[in-house]
Design a protein around this motif. Structure first.
Motif, mmCIF file in Angstrom:
data_model
loop_
_atom_site.group_PDB
_atom_site.id
_atom_site.type_symbol
_atom_site.label_atom_id
_atom_site.label_comp_id
_atom_site.label_asym_id
_atom_site.label_seq_id
_atom_site.Cartn_x
_atom_site.Cartn_y
_atom_site.Cartn_z
ATOM 1 N N ALA A 9 0.768 -1.152 -0.107
ATOM 2 C CA ALA A 9 -0.160 0.137 0.059
ATOM 3 C C ALA A 9 0.928 1.248 0.014
ATOM 4 O O ALA A 9 2.163 1.347 0.512
ATOM 5 C CB ALA A 9 -0.877 -0.008 1.324
ATOM 6 N N LYS A 10 0.310 2.269 -0.580
ATOM 7 C CA LYS A 10 1.166 3.635 -0.752
ATOM 8 C C LYS A 10 0.604 4.744 0.341
ATOM 9 O O LYS A 10 -0.703 4.670 0.497
ATOM 10 C CB LYS A 10 1.329 3.911 -2.084
ATOM 11 N N VAL A 11 1.380 5.503 0.729
ATOM 12 C CA VAL A 11 0.769 6.600 1.654
ATOM 13 C C VAL A 11 1.689 7.631 0.798
ATOM 14 O O VAL A 11 2.781 7.913 0.938
ATOM 15 C CB VAL A 11 0.976 6.407 3.145
ATOM 16 N N GLU A 12 0.852 8.920 0.707
ATOM 17 C CA GLU A 12 1.101 10.125 0.440
ATOM 18 C C GLU A 12 0.819 11.241 1.437
ATOM 19 O O GLU A 12 -0.211 11.272 1.836
ATOM 20 C CB GLU A 12 0.453 10.528 -0.914
ATOM 21 N N TYR A 13 2.148 11.821 1.754
ATOM 22 C CA TYR A 13 1.850 12.936 2.729
ATOM 23 C C TYR A 13 2.929 13.858 2.710
ATOM 24 O O TYR A 13 4.077 13.498 2.233
ATOM 25 C CB TYR A 13 1.687 12.258 4.160
ATOM 26 N N PRO A 14 2.767 15.120 2.974
ATOM 27 C CA PRO A 14 1.488 15.753 3.263
ATOM 28 C C PRO A 14 0.619 15.938 1.678
ATOM 29 O O PRO A 14 1.191 16.540 0.861
ATOM 30 C CB PRO A 14 1.886 17.225 3.726
ATOM 31 N N ALA A 15 -0.451 15.452 1.745
ATOM 32 C CA ALA A 15 -1.300 15.446 0.641
ATOM 33 C C ALA A 15 -2.677 15.389 1.242
ATOM 34 O O ALA A 15 -3.349 14.723 1.627
ATOM 35 C CB ALA A 15 -1.049 14.197 -0.253
ATOM 36 N N ARG A 16 -3.192 16.646 1.304
ATOM 37 C CA ARG A 16 -4.340 16.873 1.850
ATOM 38 C C ARG A 16 -5.709 16.719 0.895
ATOM 39 O O ARG A 16 -5.641 17.361 -0.297
ATOM 40 C CB ARG A 16 -4.739 18.322 2.389
ATOM 41 N N VAL A 17 -6.622 15.921 1.394
ATOM 42 C CA VAL A 17 -8.089 15.809 0.186
ATOM 43 C C VAL A 17 -8.844 16.900 0.547
ATOM 44 O O VAL A 17 -9.011 17.129 1.692
ATOM 45 C CB VAL A 17 -8.533 14.393 0.502
ATOM 46 N N GLN A 18 -9.244 17.644 -0.518
ATOM 47 C CA GLN A 18 -10.107 18.784 -0.338
ATOM 48 C C GLN A 18 -11.397 18.276 -0.602
ATOM 49 O O GLN A 18 -12.493 18.922 0.167
ATOM 50 C CB GLN A 18 -9.832 19.797 -1.242
ATOM 51 N N SER A 19 -11.891 17.582 -1.246
ATOM 52 C CA SER A 19 -13.227 16.730 -1.553
ATOM 53 C C SER A 19 -13.173 15.460 -2.034
ATOM 54 O O SER A 19 -12.303 15.027 -2.317
ATOM 55 C CB SER A 19 -13.758 17.889 -2.635
ATOM 56 N N VAL A 20 -14.403 14.761 -1.808
ATOM 57 C CA VAL A 20 -14.495 13.375 -2.263
ATOM 58 C C VAL A 20 -15.992 13.860 -2.985
ATOM 59 O O VAL A 20 -16.977 13.863 -2.337
ATOM 60 C CB VAL A 20 -14.828 12.550 -0.969
ATOM 61 N N LEU A 21 -15.926 13.277 -4.275
ATOM 62 C CA LEU A 21 -17.281 13.443 -4.951
ATOM 63 C C LEU A 21 -17.480 12.011 -5.695
ATOM 64 O O LEU A 21 -16.439 11.361 -5.756
ATOM 65 C CB LEU A 21 -16.819 14.257 -6.087
ATOM 66 N N ARG A 22 -18.872 11.740 -5.820
ATOM 67 C CA ARG A 22 -18.986 10.526 -6.322
ATOM 68 C C ARG A 22 -19.831 10.901 -7.870
ATOM 69 O O ARG A 22 -20.329 11.850 -8.087
ATOM 70 C CB ARG A 22 -20.387 10.156 -5.398
ATOM 71 N N ASP A 23 -19.359 9.824 -8.574
ATOM 72 C CA ASP A 23 -19.730 9.879 -10.046
ATOM 73 C C ASP A 23 -21.105 9.031 -10.429
ATOM 74 O O ASP A 23 -21.205 7.704 -9.734
ATOM 75 C CB ASP A 23 -18.725 9.356 -11.026
ATOM 76 N N PRO A 24 -22.041 9.109 -11.086
ATOM 77 C CA PRO A 24 -23.355 8.425 -11.322
ATOM 78 C C PRO A 24 -23.030 7.059 -11.796
ATOM 79 O O PRO A 24 -23.715 6.168 -11.490
ATOM 80 C CB PRO A 24 -24.047 9.381 -12.298
ATOM 81 N N GLU A 25 -21.865 7.030 -12.393
ATOM 82 C CA GLU A 25 -21.449 5.575 -13.205
ATOM 83 C C GLU A 25 -20.637 4.561 -12.110
ATOM 84 O O GLU A 25 -20.423 3.604 -12.417
ATOM 85 C CB GLU A 25 -20.827 5.908 -14.411
ATOM 86 N N GLY A 26 -20.506 5.165 -10.661
ATOM 87 C CA GLY A 26 -19.655 4.433 -9.786
ATOM 88 C C GLY A 26 -18.312 5.020 -9.736
ATOM 89 O O GLY A 26 -17.484 5.514 -10.575
ATOM 90 N N GLY A 27 -17.788 4.795 -8.579
ATOM 91 C CA GLY A 27 -16.467 5.326 -8.162
ATOM 92 C C GLY A 27 -16.362 6.875 -7.800
ATOM 93 O O GLY A 27 -17.756 7.320 -7.715
ATOM 94 N N PHE A 28 -15.260 7.127 -7.440
ATOM 95 C CA PHE A 28 -15.196 8.376 -6.540
ATOM 96 C C PHE A 28 -13.900 9.230 -7.217
ATOM 97 O O PHE A 28 -13.206 8.811 -7.667
ATOM 98 C CB PHE A 28 -14.859 8.099 -5.116
ATOM 99 N N ALA A 29 -14.051 10.729 -7.009
ATOM 100 C CA ALA A 29 -13.114 11.468 -7.513
ATOM 101 C C ALA A 29 -12.564 12.264 -6.306
ATOM 102 O O ALA A 29 -13.433 12.892 -5.515
ATOM 103 C CB ALA A 29 -13.575 12.355 -8.692
ATOM 104 N N LEU A 30 -11.249 12.259 -5.878
ATOM 105 C CA LEU A 30 -10.899 13.078 -4.837
ATOM 106 C C LEU A 30 -9.991 14.081 -5.358
ATOM 107 O O LEU A 30 -9.309 13.847 -6.091
ATOM 108 C CB LEU A 30 -10.047 12.182 -3.896
#
Length: 459
Positions: A134-155
Motif C-alpha cells: 500500500a502507498k501513503v502520500e503525505y503531506p497530501a490533503r484531500v479537499q473533496s470527495v465526489l461521487r460519479d453516477p456511473e460508480g467510483g469516486f474522485a478526490l
C-alpha cells in the motif's frame, strides 16, 4: 504521484493505517487469485501518526486488557459489541506480536509496548503498510470527495502547501479522517464535510471527549497545581440526583482538573450540561468512602491534630484498586480542606465541634467543584459524536447511503473512555473496513469502476 487506484484511504491515523494494512493483506490474497487491487492513503500531516506518538505520554497504550461495549459512548451497545467481537483485544495483541511488538499489561489494565516507546508501535504499522504494497502520500490533503453516477469516486488532492490540486480517481474510498480532537495532528473535522456532501448525517452534537476540565482560576484548587490524588468524581443533576461516577487518579492544575478521573468525567459532564444546566460535579477525595464512615473514623480517632489526621487517614478509607494506596490526602490539599472548613489545622480531632466535624466530612466526601467547561478539542483525546452507526453496515463498515464508501475510526459516533479503548475501536473498524473494501474492489462484478471522464463528476 498516483492519480488512479482501486482503494483510496482518506486520513492515515491509527484507523486509516490499520485499514491500509488489512486491505493490503486482502489484496495480496486477491492478487494470488489473479485480481490486482491498488491501495493509496492520503494524509495532510507532515508527519504520520501524531496521535499514536503522543498517546499514553509518548508510550502509546495500544489497547486495554478487557474491552467491551460498556466502555464506550455514542452508538448502541449492541452495535459496538458486534464490531469489537470482529477484531478484539487478543487479535490486537497477536497482530502486534507478529510485527515484533510485544505488549505488557500494567496495573491499570492498559497494554503498552515493552519498549515504552510509541515509535515502536508506529514504526511497526508503517512497516506493515509497506510490506503489503500500500502507498501513503503525505503531506497530501484531500479537499473533496465526489461521487460519479456511473460508480467510483474522485478526490481533489493538494500538496502540503495547498497548491498543485489534482484529481485522484478511486473505485472505493475509506474515510478515516478522525473527529476534531487534537486538531494539530490533522483531525480538524474535514471528514464531516466529505460525508455530509455524500449524503450522510452527523449527530446533532459533536463535542470534546476526554478533555481536561476548567474551573475559575481564582478557585483555591487552582493554587494546588501539581497535586495528584486518587478520587471519585460524581456527576449530579440539577436536582441532586446521582447521574454517574468515575474513580481514578485526579490531577489538580493551574486551570482546573486533569488526569484520568477528570478526562473520563468530561464527556459525561458535557453531555449532561447539554440537557441540564444545573448538572454539577462533586469530589470524594477518599474514592467513595461514605460520609458516615468518615465521621466514625473522626470520632474513633486517637488524639492528634486535624491536619495530621487528614494526612494519615486510615488506609481502608482511601485508595483506588490498581494504584499504590496511601493513607490520607496530600498535605497541601489537607491544609486547603482545613481552611475551607474554617478550622485551625492544629485543632485536636477530639475537640472538633459537631458542625466542624460535619464540614470536614462533607469536604472530604462531597467537595463541590464549580466546573466552567473543558479545554476544548485542542486538548481533548477523543471526539464525541459523528456519523451514526445506523448509517453503516457493521460487518463491512460500508456506507448504507453510498455504496463503495467505507467509514472507520473516530468519524463514527463512538468514543471510549481513557485507557486504550479508542485505539481498540480504531483497530477493529480499520480491520473490518480494509478487508471489506479490498474484497469488494477485487470483485470486478461488484461494480464501481474507476472514473474515466472528469466531465462526468457530480457533487
Amino acid at each position: 504521484m498516483i492519480n488512479r487506484c482501486d482503494i483510496a484511504i482518506v486520513g492515515c491515523g491509527a484507523a486509516g493505517l490499520f485499514a491500509a494494512v488489512w486491505a493490503g493483506r486482502a489484496a495480496r490474497e486477491a492478487r494470488e487469485a489473479g485480481s490486482r487491487v491498488s491501495i493509496v492513503g492520503f494524509d495532510g500531516a507532515k508527519r504520520l501518526g501524531a496521535k499514536i506518538l503522543v498517546a499514553g505520554g509518548g508510550r502509546c497504550n495500544v489497547t486495554h486488557h478487557a474491552v467491551d461495549e460498556k466502555d464506550y459512548f455514542g452508538g448502541s451497545r449492541n452495535a459496538i459489541r458486534k464490531v469489537l467481537r470482529t477484531f478484539g483485544v487478543n487479535d490486537t495483541v497477536a497482530f502486534f506480536r507478529e510485527l515484533g511488538v510485544h505488549l505488557k499489561r500494567e496495573d491499570t489494565g492498559k497494554l503498552f509496548p515493552t519498549t515504552d516507546d510509541a515509535h515502536t508501535v508506529l514504526d511497526a504499522i508503517l512497516a506493515a503498510v509497506r510490506d503489503v504494497g500500500a502507498k501513503v502520500e503525505y503531506p497530501a490533503r484531500v479537499q473533496s470527495v465526489l461521487r460519479d453516477p456511473e460508480g467510483g469516486f474522485a478526490l481533489t488532492v493538494t500538496g502540503g502547501d495547498g497548491t498543485a490540486a489534482r484529481t485522484v480517481r478511486a473505485r472505493r474510498v475509506i474515510i478515516a479522517t478522525g473527529g476534531q480532537a487534537l486538531p494539530r495532528s490533522g483531525s480538524d473535522g474535514a471528514g464531516y464535510g466529505f460525508v455530509r456532501r455524500l449524503g450522510h448525517t452527523i449527530t446533532p452534537r459533536v463535542f470534546p471527549s476526554l478533555a481536561p476540565l476548567t474551573i475559575d482560576k481564582s478557585h483555591p484548587l487552582c493554587g494546588l497545581s501539581g497535586v495528584t490524588v486518587p478520587a471519585l468524581l460524581e456527576l449530579r443533576s440539577g436536582t441532586g440526583k446521582r447521574l454517574d461516577t468515575v474513580t481514578d487518579s485526579l490531577l489538580l492544575t493551574h486551570f482546573g482538573l486533569s488526569g484520568p478521573a477528570a478526562l473520563n468525567m468530561s464527556r459525561r459532564w458535557t453531555a449532561a450540561k447539554g440537557d441540564d444546566a444545573g448538572a454539577a460535579i462533586v469530589i470524594n477525595w477518599l474514592t467513595g468512602t461514605r460520609g458516615e464512615d468518615v465521621d466514625r473514623l473522626l470520632l474513633d480517632s486517637r488524639p492528634m491534630g486535624l491536619l495530621r489526621w487528614l494526612i494519615e487517614i486510615p488506609p481502608q478509607a482511601a485508595g483506588v484498586p490498581g494504584h499504590d494506596v496511601k493513607a490520607g490526602v496530600p498535605e497541601r490539599l489537607a491544609r486547603h480542606l482545613c481552611e475551607a472548613a474554617a478550622v485551625d489545622p492544629a485543632t485536636q480531632v477530639k475537640a472538633l465541634t459537631r458542625d466542624q466535624r460535619r464540614a470536614i466530612v462533607r469536604l472530604l466526601t462531597e467537595y463541590p467543584v464549580p466546573v466552567t467547561g473543558d479545554r476544548g478539542f485542542t486538548y481533548a483525546e477523543a471526539t464525541a459524536g459523528g456519523v451514526p452507526l445506523s448509517e453503516v453496515h457493521l460487518d463491512t463498515m460500508e456506507s448504507r447511503v453510498v455504496p463503495g464508501l467505507y467509514l472507520c475510526g473516530e468519524i463514527l459516533d463512538v468514543d471510549g473512555r481513557i485507557g486504550g479503548f479508542n485505539f481498540q475501536w480504531a483497530w477493529a473498524t480499520g480491520f473490518i473496513a480494509g478487508k471489506a473494501a479490498a474484497a469488494a474492489a477485487a470483485d470486478k462484478s461488484a461494480g464501481g469502476g474507476a472514473i474515466t471522464d472528469p466531465d462526468t463528476l457530480r457533487a
